[in-house]
Design an enzyme around this catalytic site. Structure first.
Site, PDB file in Angstrom:
ATOM      1  N   TYR A  43       0.866  -1.307  -0.013  1.00 11.83           N
ATOM      2  CA  TYR A  43       0.002   0.021  -0.072  1.00 11.83           C
ATOM      3  C   TYR A  43       0.797   1.251   0.017  1.00 11.83           C
ATOM      4  O   TYR A  43       0.387   2.328  -0.098  1.00 11.83           O
ATOM      5  CB  TYR A  43      -0.951   0.092   1.185  1.00 11.83           C
ATOM      6  CG  TYR A  43      -0.153   0.178   2.579  1.00 11.83           C
ATOM      7  CD1 TYR A  43       0.295  -0.818   3.099  1.00 11.83           C
ATOM      8  CD2 TYR A  43      -0.152   1.446   2.907  1.00 11.83           C
ATOM      9  CE1 TYR A  43       0.988  -0.680   4.470  1.00 11.83           C
ATOM     10  CE2 TYR A  43       0.444   1.577   4.434  1.00 11.83           C
ATOM     11  CZ  TYR A  43       0.909   0.598   5.071  1.00 11.83           C
ATOM     12  OH  TYR A  43       1.571   0.783   6.204  1.00 11.83           O
ATOM     13  N   TYR A  75      -3.696  -6.360  12.464  1.00 14.45           N
ATOM     14  CA  TYR A  75      -3.193  -6.524  13.963  1.00 14.45           C
ATOM     15  C   TYR A  75      -3.903  -7.729  14.467  1.00 14.45           C
ATOM     16  O   TYR A  75      -3.423  -7.958  15.671  1.00 14.45           O
ATOM     17  CB  TYR A  75      -3.688  -5.343  14.615  1.00 14.45           C
ATOM     18  CG  TYR A  75      -3.086  -3.819  14.476  1.00 14.45           C
ATOM     19  CD1 TYR A  75      -2.979  -3.462  12.925  1.00 14.45           C
ATOM     20  CD2 TYR A  75      -2.511  -3.046  15.282  1.00 14.45           C
ATOM     21  CE1 TYR A  75      -2.496  -2.144  12.805  1.00 14.45           C
ATOM     22  CE2 TYR A  75      -1.966  -1.941  15.113  1.00 14.45           C
ATOM     23  CZ  TYR A  75      -1.796  -1.384  13.836  1.00 14.45           C
ATOM     24  OH  TYR A  75      -1.279  -0.280  13.772  1.00 14.45           O
ATOM     25  N   ASP A  92      -3.782   9.867  11.406  1.00 13.36           N
ATOM     26  CA  ASP A  92      -3.624   9.815   9.791  1.00 13.36           C
ATOM     27  C   ASP A  92      -4.377   8.633   9.091  1.00 13.36           C
ATOM     28  O   ASP A  92      -4.454   8.578   7.836  1.00 13.36           O
ATOM     29  CB  ASP A  92      -2.413  10.066   9.270  1.00 13.36           C
ATOM     30  CG  ASP A  92      -1.576   9.050  10.054  1.00 13.36           C
ATOM     31  OD1 ASP A  92      -1.586   8.475  11.090  1.00 13.36           O
ATOM     32  OD2 ASP A  92      -0.630   8.609   9.246  1.00 13.36           O
ATOM     33  N   THR A 122       1.752  14.616  12.825  1.00  9.30           N
ATOM     34  CA  THR A 122       2.503  15.707  12.569  1.00  9.30           C
ATOM     35  C   THR A 122       2.417  15.896  10.991  1.00  9.30           C
ATOM     36  O   THR A 122       3.342  14.833  10.365  1.00  9.30           O
ATOM     37  CB  THR A 122       3.695  15.657  13.076  1.00  9.30           C
ATOM     38  OG1 THR A 122       3.456  15.050  14.352  1.00  9.30           O
ATOM     39  CG2 THR A 122       4.162  17.115  13.305  1.00  9.30           C
ATOM     40  N   ASP A 205       1.948  -3.182 -34.075  1.00 10.44           N
ATOM     41  CA  ASP A 205       2.588  -4.064 -33.163  1.00 10.44           C
ATOM     42  C   ASP A 205       3.639  -4.966 -33.938  1.00 10.44           C
ATOM     43  O   ASP A 205       3.455  -6.272 -33.958  1.00 10.44           O
ATOM     44  CB  ASP A 205       1.694  -4.766 -32.227  1.00 10.44           C
ATOM     45  CG  ASP A 205       2.627  -5.343 -31.227  1.00 10.44           C
ATOM     46  OD1 ASP A 205       3.739  -5.114 -31.028  1.00 10.44           O
ATOM     47  OD2 ASP A 205       2.041  -6.241 -30.652  1.00 10.44           O
TER      48      ASP A 205
HETATM   49  C1  SPV Z   1       2.203  -7.284 -25.575  1.00 15.40           C
HETATM   50  O1  SPV Z   1       1.524  -6.504 -24.816  1.00 15.40           O
HETATM   51  O2  SPV Z   1       2.483  -6.421 -26.413  1.00 15.40           O
HETATM   52  C2  SPV Z   1       2.459  -8.409 -25.851  1.00 15.40           C
HETATM   53  C3  SPV Z   1       1.438  -9.560 -25.186  1.00 15.40           C
HETATM   54  O3  SPV Z   1       3.430  -8.902 -26.256  1.00 15.40           O
HETATM   55  S1  SPV Z   1       0.431 -10.071 -26.406  1.00 15.40           S
HETATM   56  O4  SPV Z   1      -0.144  -8.775 -27.162  1.00 15.40           O
HETATM   57  O5  SPV Z   1      -0.624 -10.937 -25.951  1.00 15.40           O
HETATM   58  O6  SPV Z   1       1.136 -10.465 -27.375  1.00 15.40           O
HETATM   59 MG    MG Z   2       4.440  -7.456 -27.540  1.00 12.48          MG
END
Ligand code: SPV
Ligand code: MG
Length: 430
Positions: A43, A75, A92, A122, A205
């Site tokens: 946390y 606790y 707090d 404080t 990607d």
């Molecule tokens: C990403 O998040 O870019 C990954 C995981 O490589 S996946 O998209 O599932 O390939």
């Molecule tokens: Mg990736």
């Protein structure tokens, strides 16, 4: 003599603590409970000193009679054993994530005939500056990098990593905390996804967003957070390039890189066999792992090998053969991926690999097999669960809806009322 109990999470002692301890000591002999670092990390900022160090400091503070470890944020176990007449705390914790812990203390004390005594907390300007400096300190590369290994060593549940693609989303990973079953729950670190970093730049990607740009995103995140980062290294590229790039990634303070065993034009794994993709040979990928490991400058950084056999329908035996070979080549962990909705193949892999190599952390990315809960993954040997794309996937439709609403109405009132946070809040976020 009436017994007094106080619990401490701090690694910075200041006059406010000393004042409160001396007031507590007037009520009776004080037992100080010290929380372990990994509990505090659920946390708050991870302490910069060890538990042992903090115990030694508290043992030597005037007014403290005895020091024990409080093993949980709750606790309960300590109060049931010690049965103190008083628990002393600063006021707090009435707000925020600790309020549930406070409520439990009040109800246990009510049953035991004890009392909670709270003194005003404080807010000291100098202290706040020290605290800010500590946060900056824990964000520098050498302090941040070992944090993943440290968390893995002490984990009793899978570490949860959430995708971050900007400083803002990094802050959400860093700060989001909820209270569940009486305990705070937060993320353990950030996943720097190639998919999300590319999507953020409106690019596919396919390893098109280069390392310089990816590290720029990492740097933005690192500037405003302290938690460990796992970097999606795609295929790692040519071995000749990888041995240089892995050092750059390591130097930046990132804790681990995951590289996947594909060659040629990489596409996102979730296309499965719809996109033509080529898996690397075991020998070549092992060589990449070996040379990458040799290039590293620290023992803190982790190189995790990602297996695409289930994605590419090369079969379970191929995945397991590769996992064994990559581990033998020096991989510090294995990520196994699947795009099936059902988790069966992932869990079978995890069971079989974990039985052979119980000490090698398994990483999963349950984007499609998303019905399995973290506790169940743990039972199958999974040590890191990555929620790989959920911030950007939730942000995009929300932005789209706001944009459409403005167009529909010819004004922004409706979009503002329906979709937007108050201006007052955004201008004072940072
Ligand atoms: C990403 O998040 O870019 C990954 C995981 O490589 S996946 O998209 O599932 O390939
Ligand atoms: Mg990736």
């Amino acid at each position: 003599m009436k017994k007094v109990y106080m619990c401490f999470a701090t690694d910075i002692l200041h006059s406010g603590h000393i004042n409160i301890i001396s007031k507590a000591a007037q009520l009776g002999p004080v037992t100080a409970g010290i929380l372990p670092n990994e509990i505090i990390a659920t946390y708050d900022r991870i302490p910069v000193t060890t538990l042992e160090e903090r115990i030694r400091v508290f043992e030597n503070i005037k007014g403290i009679d005895r020091v024990i470890v409080q093993p949980t944020l709750s606790y309960r176990s300590v109060l049931e054993e010690l049965r103190p007449e008083y628990v002393v705390h600063g006021d707090d914790w009435r707000d925020g994530v600790l309020q549930c812990v406070r409520q439990e203390v009040i109800s246990i004390l009510a049953q035991q005939g004890g009392e909670l005594v709270e003194f005003p907390y404080t807010h000291d300007e100098v202290l706040m500056q020290i605290e800010a400096q500590m946060r900056r300190q824990s964000a520098i590369p050498d302090s941040r990098r070992p944090r993943l290994r440290h968390l893995l060593r002490n984990a009793e549940r899978p570490l949860r990593f959430l995708e971050a693609h900007s400083g803002l989303s990094g802050m959400i990973c860093e700060k989001t905390t909820i209270v569940k079953d009486g305990s705070p729950r937060s993320f353990d670190g950030m996943w720097l996804s190639s998919l999300c970093d590319s999507t953020m730049k409106a690019k596919p990607d396919i390893e098109l967003v280069d390392l310089t740009s990816r590290l720029r995103t990492a740097d933005e995140i690192m500037e405003v957070t302290t938690k460990p980062i796992i970097f999606d290294g795609d295929t790692g590229g040519l071995i000749e390039h990888f041995v240089h790039n892995i050092q750059t990634i390591e130097r930046s303070g990132i804790s681990a890189v995951i590289i996947e065993d594909k060659v040629g034009l990489k596409k996102n794994s979730l296309f499965g066999t719809d996109a033509a993709q080529c898996q690397d040979s075991i020998e070549h990928f092992c060589e990449k792992i070996r040379q990458g490991k040799q290039a590293l400058k620290t023992r803190d950084f982790m190189l995790i090998a990602r297996i695409e056999s289930l994605i590419l329908k090369a079969g379970m035996e191929d995945a397991l053969r590769r996992a064994a070979a990559y581990t033998a080549a020096g991989a510090d962990g294995i990520m196994i991926h699947s795009k099936e909705k059902e988790p069966d193949e992932i869990l079978t892999f995890c069971d079989r690999f974990h039985a052979d190599c119980p000490d090698v952390p398994i990483v999963v990315v349950p984007t499609t097999f998303n019905t399995v809960r973290e506790e169940a993954f743990w039972q199958h040997g999974v040590r890191i669960v990555i929620y790989a794309n959920h911030l950007i996937r939730s942000a995009y439709p929300a932005m789209q809806a706001a944009a459409e609403r403005i167009l529909q109405e010819g004004r922004c009132k409706e979009a503002s009322d329906e979709f937007c946070m108050p201006i007052k809040e955004i201008i004072s976020l940072f």
